[in-house]
Design an enzyme around this catalytic site. Structure first.
Site, PDB file in Angstrom:
ATOM      1  N   ARG A 188     -22.139  -6.071   5.274  1.00  0.00           N
ATOM      2  CA  ARG A 188     -22.904  -5.403   6.334  1.00  0.00           C
ATOM      3  C   ARG A 188     -24.134  -4.697   5.782  1.00  0.00           C
ATOM      4  O   ARG A 188     -25.208  -4.719   6.406  1.00  0.00           O
ATOM      5  CB  ARG A 188     -22.002  -4.396   7.055  1.00  0.00           C
ATOM      6  CG  ARG A 188     -22.624  -3.775   8.288  1.00  0.00           C
ATOM      7  CD  ARG A 188     -21.581  -3.061   9.132  1.00  0.00           C
ATOM      8  NE  ARG A 188     -20.944  -1.959   8.422  1.00  0.00           N
ATOM      9  CZ  ARG A 188     -19.650  -1.906   8.126  1.00  0.00           C
ATOM     10  NH1 ARG A 188     -18.849  -2.905   8.460  1.00  0.00           N
ATOM     11  NH2 ARG A 188     -19.143  -0.862   7.498  1.00  0.00           N
ATOM     12  N   GLY A 233      -0.844   1.072  10.171  1.00  0.00           N
ATOM     13  CA  GLY A 233      -2.121   1.356  10.810  1.00  0.00           C
ATOM     14  C   GLY A 233      -3.216   0.441  10.312  1.00  0.00           C
ATOM     15  O   GLY A 233      -3.017  -0.354   9.389  1.00  0.00           O
ATOM     16  N   GLY A 236       0.784  -1.229   0.000  1.00  0.00           N
ATOM     17  CA  GLY A 236       0.000   0.000   0.000  1.00  0.00           C
ATOM     18  C   GLY A 236       0.813   1.274   0.000  1.00  0.00           C
ATOM     19  O   GLY A 236       1.825   1.399  -0.697  1.00  0.00           O
ATOM     20  N   ILE A 237       0.372   2.238   0.795  1.00  0.00           N
ATOM     21  CA  ILE A 237       1.013   3.549   0.846  1.00  0.00           C
ATOM     22  C   ILE A 237       2.460   3.430   1.311  1.00  0.00           C
ATOM     23  O   ILE A 237       3.354   4.072   0.756  1.00  0.00           O
ATOM     24  CB  ILE A 237       0.222   4.490   1.771  1.00  0.00           C
ATOM     25  CG1 ILE A 237      -1.147   4.820   1.163  1.00  0.00           C
ATOM     26  CG2 ILE A 237       1.000   5.781   2.029  1.00  0.00           C
ATOM     27  CD1 ILE A 237      -2.081   5.561   2.118  1.00  0.00           C
ATOM     28  N   LYS A 273      -6.865   8.928  14.374  1.00  0.00           N
ATOM     29  CA  LYS A 273      -6.214   9.771  13.371  1.00  0.00           C
ATOM     30  C   LYS A 273      -6.138  11.234  13.823  1.00  0.00           C
ATOM     31  O   LYS A 273      -5.170  11.934  13.517  1.00  0.00           O
ATOM     32  CB  LYS A 273      -6.940   9.647  12.030  1.00  0.00           C
ATOM     33  CG  LYS A 273      -6.813   8.264  11.400  1.00  0.00           C
ATOM     34  CD  LYS A 273      -5.375   7.874  11.127  1.00  0.00           C
ATOM     35  CE  LYS A 273      -5.255   6.529  10.432  1.00  0.00           C
ATOM     36  NZ  LYS A 273      -3.861   6.166  10.098  1.00  0.00           N
ATOM     37  N   ASP A 284       6.174  -5.560  14.679  1.00  0.00           N
ATOM     38  CA  ASP A 284       4.840  -5.012  14.874  1.00  0.00           C
ATOM     39  C   ASP A 284       4.971  -3.702  15.646  1.00  0.00           C
ATOM     40  O   ASP A 284       5.666  -3.652  16.673  1.00  0.00           O
ATOM     41  CB  ASP A 284       4.008  -6.013  15.674  1.00  0.00           C
ATOM     42  CG  ASP A 284       2.537  -5.650  15.783  1.00  0.00           C
ATOM     43  OD1 ASP A 284       2.202  -4.448  15.676  1.00  0.00           O
ATOM     44  OD2 ASP A 284       1.724  -6.561  15.999  1.00  0.00           O
ATOM     45  N   VAL A 285       4.326  -2.630  15.176  1.00  0.00           N
ATOM     46  CA  VAL A 285       4.437  -1.344  15.873  1.00  0.00           C
ATOM     47  C   VAL A 285       3.818  -1.378  17.260  1.00  0.00           C
ATOM     48  O   VAL A 285       4.046  -0.472  18.061  1.00  0.00           O
ATOM     49  CB  VAL A 285       3.808  -0.182  15.057  1.00  0.00           C
ATOM     50  CG1 VAL A 285       4.602   0.076  13.788  1.00  0.00           C
ATOM     51  CG2 VAL A 285       2.339  -0.443  14.750  1.00  0.00           C
ATOM     52  N   TYR A 330     -11.660   4.998  14.784  1.00  0.00           N
ATOM     53  CA  TYR A 330     -10.663   5.322  13.750  1.00  0.00           C
ATOM     54  C   TYR A 330     -10.450   6.829  13.676  1.00  0.00           C
ATOM     55  O   TYR A 330      -9.308   7.311  13.621  1.00  0.00           O
ATOM     56  CB  TYR A 330     -11.147   4.777  12.411  1.00  0.00           C
ATOM     57  CG  TYR A 330     -10.237   5.084  11.249  1.00  0.00           C
ATOM     58  CD1 TYR A 330      -9.021   4.434  11.101  1.00  0.00           C
ATOM     59  CD2 TYR A 330     -10.604   6.021  10.277  1.00  0.00           C
ATOM     60  CE1 TYR A 330      -8.183   4.703  10.017  1.00  0.00           C
ATOM     61  CE2 TYR A 330      -9.781   6.295   9.199  1.00  0.00           C
ATOM     62  CZ  TYR A 330      -8.572   5.628   9.079  1.00  0.00           C
ATOM     63  OH  TYR A 330      -7.745   5.914   8.003  1.00  0.00           O
ATOM     64  N   ARG A 334       4.376  -6.678   9.847  1.00  0.00           N
ATOM     65  CA  ARG A 334       4.142  -7.954  10.527  1.00  0.00           C
ATOM     66  C   ARG A 334       4.282  -9.142   9.594  1.00  0.00           C
ATOM     67  O   ARG A 334       4.502 -10.262  10.062  1.00  0.00           O
ATOM     68  CB  ARG A 334       2.744  -7.955  11.150  1.00  0.00           C
ATOM     69  CG  ARG A 334       2.551  -6.957  12.275  1.00  0.00           C
ATOM     70  CD  ARG A 334       1.125  -6.938  12.788  1.00  0.00           C
ATOM     71  NE  ARG A 334       0.184  -6.493  11.761  1.00  0.00           N
ATOM     72  CZ  ARG A 334      -1.128  -6.388  11.934  1.00  0.00           C
ATOM     73  NH1 ARG A 334      -1.659  -6.712  13.102  1.00  0.00           N
ATOM     74  NH2 ARG A 334      -1.904  -5.957  10.958  1.00  0.00           N
TER      75      ARG A 334
END
Length: 251
Positions: free
Chosen positions: A197, A86, A16-17, A153, A57-58, A149, A37
């Site tokens: 959902r 994250g 990803g980013i 942030k 792992d953070v 979340y 991880r």
């Protein structure tokens, strides 16, 4: 841009980013330590000659500190820190138990704190440094259906602003990147979750997220990486304590 001679740390750098930022910096000449991880994803990313994998792992303070210490011993002091690792999940507050709340705040906010603290051990006292936290537009506004979340942030943006004030004039800057919905694995997973959902198709679920971005498309990881590179480039020294939105318009 030439980042030759710089050593960067990117958490969540296997996909990803984080991976987009790590590759951009490696292509510019930096040596980049990527953590995460998943060993397999990190090793695949480390096929790039300037990317170096370290499983950590953070949320594991000791493992993260050890990984940073080993990276510094191998490649020299850090001058760039990208706190990117994250998670992004949405759930109504009345359906959120304390364990889930702590997991969200722990991964996103505690993870950023531990990452930046570890990096600063080798960055303090140097005349140039860049610390960038990858937050979200949810750090600038309330994101419907995701209060935990959103809180995490907002906390990351506050952390960056506090550090920018502490280190103003030092040569080390602290900024947050706040992207909207980005075309990454996280959006893919959230698409499936929303579909299940809400009882809609995955295409309809993705369209719900796309509509949140003012320009009505997903942001690319490379667009976020370009912003990180700008903050590490010439003329960026007066950009400090900012939350830079990357969403195709104002949140």
């Amino acid at each position: 841009m030439d980042l030759t001679g710089h050593h960067a740390l990117v958490t969540g750098g296997g996909s990803g980013i984080g991976l987009a930022i790590a590759r951009a910096m490696g292509n510019a000449g930096a040596e980049v330590t990527i953590t995460g991880r998943r060993a397999a994803a990190l090793e695949e990313a480390a096929a790039h000659p300037r990317l170096h994998a370290a499983v950590a792992d953070v949320l594991d303070e000791a493992a993260l500190d050890a990984a940073v210490d080993a990276a510094v011993a191998a490649r020299g002091p850090l001058s760039i820190c990208i706190a990117n690792a994250g998670i992004a999940e949405g759930r109504a507050l009345h359906k959120t138990d304390l364990a889930e709340w702590r997991r969200m705040l722990g991964t996103n906010l505690d993870g950023a704190f531990l990452t930046i603290r570890a990096a600063l051990r080798t960055m303090r006292g140097r005349d140039w440094g860049r610390v960038i936290a990858v937050a979200s537009v949810a750090g600038l506004k309330g994101l419907k259906g995701a209060p935990a979340y959103t809180a995490s942030k907002h906390g990351m943006v506050g952390l960056v602003r506090g550090l920018a004030a502490d280190y103003a004039g030092s040569g080390i800057t602290f900024n947050a990147l706040c992207p909207g919905y980005v075309a990454t694995e996280i959006v893919t997973r959230n698409t499936a979750a929303i579909s299940a959902r809400a009882g809609v198709s995955q295409a309809e679920a993705e369209a719900m997220m796309v509509q949140v971005n003012p320009h009505k498309r997903l942001v690319t990881a490379e667009e976020v990486a370009a912003a990180a590179m700008w903050l590490c480039g010439p003329g960026s020294g007066s950009v400090n304590g900012q939350a830079i939105e990357i969403s195709g318009g104002q949140a």
